[in-house]
Design an enzyme around this catalytic site. Sequence first.
Site, short mmCIF file in Angstrom:
data_model
loop_
_atom_site.label_atom_id
_atom_site.label_comp_id
_atom_site.label_asym_id
_atom_site.label_seq_id
_atom_site.Cartn_x
_atom_site.Cartn_y
_atom_site.Cartn_z
N LYS A 73 36.93 31.17 3.00
CA LYS A 73 36.70 30.97 4.43
C LYS A 73 37.25 29.65 4.96
O LYS A 73 37.52 29.54 6.16
CB LYS A 73 35.20 31.08 4.74
CG LYS A 73 34.65 32.50 4.54
CD LYS A 73 33.19 32.58 4.95
CE LYS A 73 32.66 33.98 4.80
NZ LYS A 73 31.26 34.11 5.28
N ASP A 110 30.62 35.36 11.97
CA ASP A 110 29.31 35.15 11.36
C ASP A 110 28.33 34.51 12.35
O ASP A 110 27.16 34.87 12.42
CB ASP A 110 29.42 34.25 10.13
CG ASP A 110 29.97 34.97 8.92
OD1 ASP A 110 29.79 36.20 8.82
OD2 ASP A 110 30.58 34.31 8.05
#
Length: 287
Positions: A73, A110
């Site tokens: 990420k 997210d």
Amino acid sequence: MSENRRAAVLGSPIAHSLSPVLHRAAYEKLGLAGWAYDRHEVDEAALPGFFERLDATAGDRPWAGLSLTMPLKRAVIPLLDGISDTAASVETVNTVVFTDDGRRTGDNTDIPGMVAALRERGVERVAGAAVLGAGATASSALAALSRVCEGEVTAYVRSEARAAEMRQWGERLGVAVRTADWADAAQAFRAPLVIATTPAGTTDELAAAVPDRPGALFDVLYDPWPTRLAAAWAARGGAVVSGLDLLVHQAVLQVELMTGLAPAPLSAMREAGEAALAERAGGTSQR
């Protein structure tokens, strides 16, 4: 946009990922018969090479996007043409979108996915909150709390280095963060909202400390489910938001970004995820 497109989830390990189940369910519901979504085992060292080979691996389906899990990420950011403000706020990208003009842009679903999952369970605003853990998910949790928490957030961590990181993230995100030692983690349950961001089994020892009238618990795990903490919480009447709730809501946003179609089919995606988890629990093969 081409009728035939390709997307995938990358990470290491990746065999457990439910993302293919969720995205394929969305494609079916949206009538995207020519779309494919796969999973690829890719670690940080292999990521640049994977990106170099993207055009060669597209075949008759140009790439539409990628979902990223750990440990990619943050490693992906130097490989992109740009990232959204949301992703930049936590230096974390979980979504890459390939635009028609050839750009590769990063986003973070997210954070809004956490907010949407909380709202779906009736958690709109809270006076304070607690975070268990201090990894990458914890920083995203702080970013989500910046949108729903009006007061102080206490982060329970295992080291001063982690504590310093969480305080720094708080300053960056505009969240008042106080840190406390993990040995006192049971004190977190006094907060109206607790977000558990730790690996499987880490919070098991805390299950016995859940109070008689708990607030809301957001446990980011989904397999196995329920965790001991989530089960104890629900048994005492507290609201529980699961990792599957998060996974589905962030995947909904990914589908919308990659396909350009909205709204994505939340219910169909959740049903597909629940069925896949039930299959795993029953010992049958993964989808």
